[in-house]
Design a protein around this motif. Structure first.
Motif, PDB file in Angstrom:
ATOM      1  N   ASN A  14       0.836  -1.202   0.000  1.00  0.00           N
ATOM      2  CA  ASN A  14       0.000   0.000   0.000  1.00  0.00           C
ATOM      3  C   ASN A  14       0.868   1.249   0.000  1.00  0.00           C
ATOM      4  O   ASN A  14       1.806   1.349   0.775  1.00  0.00           O
ATOM      5  CB  ASN A  14      -0.915   0.018   1.219  1.00  0.00           C
ATOM      6  CG  ASN A  14      -1.903  -1.123   1.204  1.00  0.00           C
ATOM      7  OD1 ASN A  14      -2.446  -1.449   0.168  1.00  0.00           O
ATOM      8  ND2 ASN A  14      -2.133  -1.729   2.345  1.00  0.00           N
ATOM      9  N   GLY A  15       0.524   2.215  -0.862  1.00  0.00           N
ATOM     10  CA  GLY A  15       1.299   3.443  -0.930  1.00  0.00           C
ATOM     11  C   GLY A  15       0.619   4.554  -1.709  1.00  0.00           C
ATOM     12  O   GLY A  15       1.193   5.073  -2.661  1.00  0.00           O
ATOM     13  N   PRO A  16      -0.616   4.929  -1.322  1.00  0.00           N
ATOM     14  CA  PRO A  16      -1.246   6.045  -2.037  1.00  0.00           C
ATOM     15  C   PRO A  16      -0.462   7.336  -1.820  1.00  0.00           C
ATOM     16  O   PRO A  16       0.243   7.474  -0.820  1.00  0.00           O
ATOM     17  CB  PRO A  16      -2.642   6.121  -1.431  1.00  0.00           C
ATOM     18  CG  PRO A  16      -2.535   5.452  -0.103  1.00  0.00           C
ATOM     19  CD  PRO A  16      -1.448   4.431  -0.235  1.00  0.00           C
ATOM     20  N   SER A  17      -0.581   8.271  -2.741  1.00  0.00           N
ATOM     21  CA  SER A  17       0.141   9.542  -2.658  1.00  0.00           C
ATOM     22  C   SER A  17      -0.015  10.152  -1.273  1.00  0.00           C
ATOM     23  O   SER A  17      -1.113  10.291  -0.766  1.00  0.00           O
ATOM     24  CB  SER A  17      -0.394  10.514  -3.707  1.00  0.00           C
ATOM     25  OG  SER A  17      -0.202   9.993  -4.992  1.00  0.00           O
ATOM     26  N   GLY A  18       1.115  10.466  -0.666  1.00  0.00           N
ATOM     27  CA  GLY A  18       1.120  11.037   0.675  1.00  0.00           C
ATOM     28  C   GLY A  18       1.282  10.001   1.769  1.00  0.00           C
ATOM     29  O   GLY A  18       1.446  10.350   2.934  1.00  0.00           O
ATOM     30  N   ALA A  19       1.233   8.724   1.426  1.00  0.00           N
ATOM     31  CA  ALA A  19       1.385   7.649   2.410  1.00  0.00           C
ATOM     32  C   ALA A  19       2.136   6.483   1.783  1.00  0.00           C
ATOM     33  O   ALA A  19       1.715   5.337   1.836  1.00  0.00           O
ATOM     34  CB  ALA A  19       0.013   7.192   2.918  1.00  0.00           C
ATOM     35  N   GLU A  20       3.277   6.804   1.162  1.00  0.00           N
ATOM     36  CA  GLU A  20       4.045   5.802   0.421  1.00  0.00           C
ATOM     37  C   GLU A  20       5.002   5.003   1.296  1.00  0.00           C
ATOM     38  O   GLU A  20       5.746   4.167   0.802  1.00  0.00           O
ATOM     39  CB  GLU A  20       4.886   6.487  -0.674  1.00  0.00           C
ATOM     40  CG  GLU A  20       4.103   7.295  -1.663  1.00  0.00           C
ATOM     41  CD  GLU A  20       4.002   8.768  -1.263  1.00  0.00           C
ATOM     42  OE1 GLU A  20       4.237   9.111  -0.091  1.00  0.00           O
ATOM     43  OE2 GLU A  20       3.661   9.571  -2.132  1.00  0.00           O
ATOM     44  N   GLY A  21       5.009   5.247   2.606  1.00  0.00           N
ATOM     45  CA  GLY A  21       6.001   4.670   3.508  1.00  0.00           C
ATOM     46  C   GLY A  21       6.189   3.181   3.417  1.00  0.00           C
ATOM     47  O   GLY A  21       7.314   2.688   3.300  1.00  0.00           O
TER      48      GLY A  21
END
Length: 179
Positions: A14-21
């Motif tokens: 999981n890595g939507p824009s702003g939460a790619e960690g």
């Protein structure tokens, strides 16, 4: 590890824009088997292979984020209202399983008014994003406690093997190179 397994693993992170960690951490883990890897203050994953003193250099540059949603409001029934985080295709959203990227990841499903409750020809039209919501199964108070406004939401992909060595999974265009 087989290339197919690497591609599927990266694409399924999981890595939507702003939460790619989590996707970036997996990329670092996979690359670290071959070379030292660093992550800069902006979250970029940087790995150098080969001789840094060579006269020729090749840069491979890719983005690791994926299209998703962002929570804009939580209504009195606990439904998460969302906006697009990238160019989402509304046609595939209704009924899609999602992962809410809060402190503890929460599974949910995108919902909208069912066709039998729509008026006139509205039952044949793709609902606007503002007419959809994400159901995480919690009442409003608990949903607000667990999911801050601005939380990113990723589509839950199910990797599929296709004919030959072909695969289908979310974020494939962001996490693999074709050759």
């Amino acid at each position: 590890m087989a290339v197919k397994d690497i591609v599927l693993g990266l694409s399924n992170a999981n890595g939507p824009s702003g939460a790619e960690g989590s996707a970036a951490r997996l990329a670092m883990e996979l690359l670290s088997d071959y070379t030292p890897v660093v992550r800069d203050s902006l979250g970029n994953v940087i790995a150098e292979l080969g001789n840094p003193d060579s006269t020729n250099h090749i840069l491979i540059d890719a983005h690791i984020d994926e299209i998703g949603l962002v929570v804009t409001d939580i209504d009195e029934n606990g439904f998460l209202h969302v906006a697009s985080c990238g160019g989402i295709d509304r046609r595939v959203l209704s009924g899609s399983e999602v992962v809410v990227m809060s402190k503890n990841k929460i599974c949910g499903v995108v919902c909208c008014r069912p066709p039998h409750l729509t008026v006139g020809e509205d039952h044949t039209k793709v609902p606007e994003l503002r007419e959809m919501a994400v159901d995480i199964g919690y009442k409003a108070e608990k949903a607000r406690e667990l999911v801050p406004i601005g939380t990113r939401i990723a589509l839950k992909g199910r990797p599929a093997s296709l004919l030959g060595n072909r695969v289908s999974v979310t974020a494939l265009d962001n996490r693999s190179l074709s050759g």
